[in-house]
Design a protein around this motif. Structure first.
Motif, short mmCIF file in Angstrom:
data_model
loop_
_atom_site.label_atom_id
_atom_site.label_comp_id
_atom_site.label_asym_id
_atom_site.label_seq_id
_atom_site.Cartn_x
_atom_site.Cartn_y
_atom_site.Cartn_z
N VAL A 11 0.84 -1.21 0.00
CA VAL A 11 0.00 0.00 0.00
C VAL A 11 0.87 1.25 0.00
CG1 VAL A 11 -1.70 1.32 1.33
CG2 VAL A 11 -1.98 -1.16 1.04
N ASP A 12 1.94 1.23 0.79
CA ASP A 12 2.84 2.40 0.83
C ASP A 12 3.46 2.68 -0.53
OD1 ASP A 12 2.36 2.86 3.51
OD2 ASP A 12 4.15 1.79 4.20
N ASN A 13 3.65 1.65 -1.34
CA ASN A 13 4.29 1.82 -2.65
C ASN A 13 3.31 2.13 -3.78
OD1 ASN A 13 6.96 1.49 -1.78
ND2 ASN A 13 6.70 -0.73 -1.74
N LEU A 14 2.02 2.16 -3.48
CA LEU A 14 1.03 2.49 -4.52
C LEU A 14 1.15 3.96 -4.89
CD1 LEU A 14 -2.15 0.62 -3.26
CD2 LEU A 14 -0.76 0.05 -5.24
N ASP A 15 1.02 4.23 -6.16
CA ASP A 15 1.06 5.60 -6.65
C ASP A 15 -0.36 6.01 -7.03
OD1 ASP A 15 1.50 8.03 -7.85
OD2 ASP A 15 2.74 7.25 -9.46
N PRO A 16 -0.98 6.89 -6.23
CA PRO A 16 -2.36 7.28 -6.53
C PRO A 16 -2.54 7.86 -7.93
CG PRO A 16 -1.71 8.08 -4.37
CD PRO A 16 -0.48 7.53 -5.03
N ALA A 17 -1.50 8.46 -8.48
CA ALA A 17 -1.60 9.05 -9.81
C ALA A 17 -1.83 7.98 -10.88
CB ALA A 17 -0.35 9.85 -10.13
N THR A 18 -1.28 6.79 -10.67
CA THR A 18 -1.47 5.73 -11.66
C THR A 18 -2.72 4.91 -11.36
OG1 THR A 18 -0.09 4.19 -10.42
CG2 THR A 18 1.01 5.52 -12.10
N HIS A 19 -3.37 5.19 -10.26
CA HIS A 19 -4.60 4.49 -9.90
C HIS A 19 -5.71 5.51 -9.68
CE1 HIS A 19 -1.41 1.67 -8.75
NE2 HIS A 19 -2.26 0.75 -9.11
N ALA A 20 -5.87 6.44 -10.63
CA ALA A 20 -6.82 7.54 -10.47
C ALA A 20 -8.25 7.05 -10.36
CB ALA A 20 -6.69 8.51 -11.64
N SER A 21 -8.61 6.05 -11.16
CA SER A 21 -9.96 5.51 -11.05
C SER A 21 -9.90 4.03 -11.39
CB SER A 21 -10.94 6.23 -11.96
OG SER A 21 -10.60 6.00 -13.31
N LEU A 22 -10.84 3.30 -10.84
CA LEU A 22 -10.86 1.86 -11.01
C LEU A 22 -12.11 1.46 -11.78
CD1 LEU A 22 -9.80 0.99 -7.37
CD2 LEU A 22 -8.34 1.09 -9.37
N GLY A 23 -11.99 1.35 -13.07
CA GLY A 23 -13.11 0.90 -13.88
C GLY A 23 -13.92 2.05 -14.43
N PRO A 24 -14.32 1.93 -15.67
CA PRO A 24 -15.08 3.02 -16.31
C PRO A 24 -16.46 3.24 -15.71
CG PRO A 24 -14.98 1.11 -17.74
CD PRO A 24 -14.10 0.82 -16.55
N ALA A 25 -17.07 2.18 -15.19
CA ALA A 25 -18.43 2.32 -14.66
C ALA A 25 -18.44 3.00 -13.30
CB ALA A 25 -19.10 0.95 -14.57
N THR A 26 -17.42 2.74 -12.49
CA THR A 26 -17.45 3.24 -11.12
C THR A 26 -16.71 4.55 -10.94
OG1 THR A 26 -15.48 1.98 -10.55
CG2 THR A 26 -17.60 0.92 -10.14
N GLN A 27 -15.60 4.71 -11.66
CA GLN A 27 -14.74 5.88 -11.49
C GLN A 27 -14.36 6.09 -10.03
OE1 GLN A 27 -13.38 7.71 -14.08
NE2 GLN A 27 -14.23 6.04 -15.25
N TRP A 28 -14.09 5.01 -9.35
CA TRP A 28 -13.69 5.07 -7.94
C TRP A 28 -12.22 5.41 -7.85
CZ3 TRP A 28 -15.87 1.05 -4.05
CH2 TRP A 28 -17.26 1.19 -3.98
N THR A 29 -11.87 6.23 -6.89
CA THR A 29 -10.47 6.48 -6.62
C THR A 29 -9.91 5.27 -5.86
OG1 THR A 29 -10.93 7.49 -4.48
CG2 THR A 29 -10.87 8.97 -6.41
N LEU A 30 -8.61 5.18 -5.80
CA LEU A 30 -7.98 4.10 -5.05
C LEU A 30 -8.40 4.16 -3.59
CD1 LEU A 30 -5.99 1.76 -4.85
CD2 LEU A 30 -4.16 3.45 -4.56
N GLY A 31 -8.44 5.37 -3.03
CA GLY A 31 -8.85 5.52 -1.63
C GLY A 31 -10.26 5.03 -1.38
N ARG A 32 -11.17 5.36 -2.29
CA ARG A 32 -12.56 4.92 -2.13
C ARG A 32 -12.68 3.40 -2.23
NH1 ARG A 32 -17.86 6.72 -5.64
NH2 ARG A 32 -19.35 5.63 -4.35
N ALA A 33 -11.93 2.81 -3.16
CA ALA A 33 -11.96 1.36 -3.33
C ALA A 33 -11.42 0.67 -2.07
CB ALA A 33 -11.16 0.95 -4.56
N LEU A 34 -10.32 1.19 -1.53
CA LEU A 34 -9.74 0.60 -0.33
C LEU A 34 -10.67 0.78 0.88
CD1 LEU A 34 -5.99 1.60 -0.76
CD2 LEU A 34 -7.02 -0.67 -1.08
#
Length: 86
Positions: A11-34
């Motif tokens: 988790v510490d090594n995740l880059d939020p910039a490369t995980h801006a949204s998860l899936g076209p239908a949800t557009q969830w941020t990494l933080g919201r998904a976690l």
């Protein structure tokens, strides 16, 4: 190193910039998904904040459970809030 330490390192090594949204239908941020994952795990252990009625659990709940087991995965409306959750 235990499993929690390993997970913290990932988790510490995740880059939020490369995980801006998860899936076209949800557009969830990494933080919201976690946060969703954390809530799901917490509520499965401690009980959900607002339980469905006994009638619902005995009828529709059983049908839904069989459907999920048969499909070998769970899916639900990701835009719907967990009833009673903050």
């Amino acid at each position: 190193m235990d499993a929690l330490d390993s997970l913290n390192k990932i988790v510490d090594n995740l880059d939020p910039a490369t995980h801006a949204s998860l899936g076209p239908a949800t557009q969830w941020t990494l933080g919201r998904a976690l946060a969703h994952c954390a809530q799901s795990i917490e509520f499965s252990i401690s009980a959900y904040p607002q339980l469905r009625s006994g009638l619902f659990r005995a009828t529709i709940g059983k049908i839904a459970k069989r459907k999920f087991i048969k499909a070998r995965r769970m899916s639900h409306d990701l835009t719907a809030a967990i009833a009673g959750a903050p």
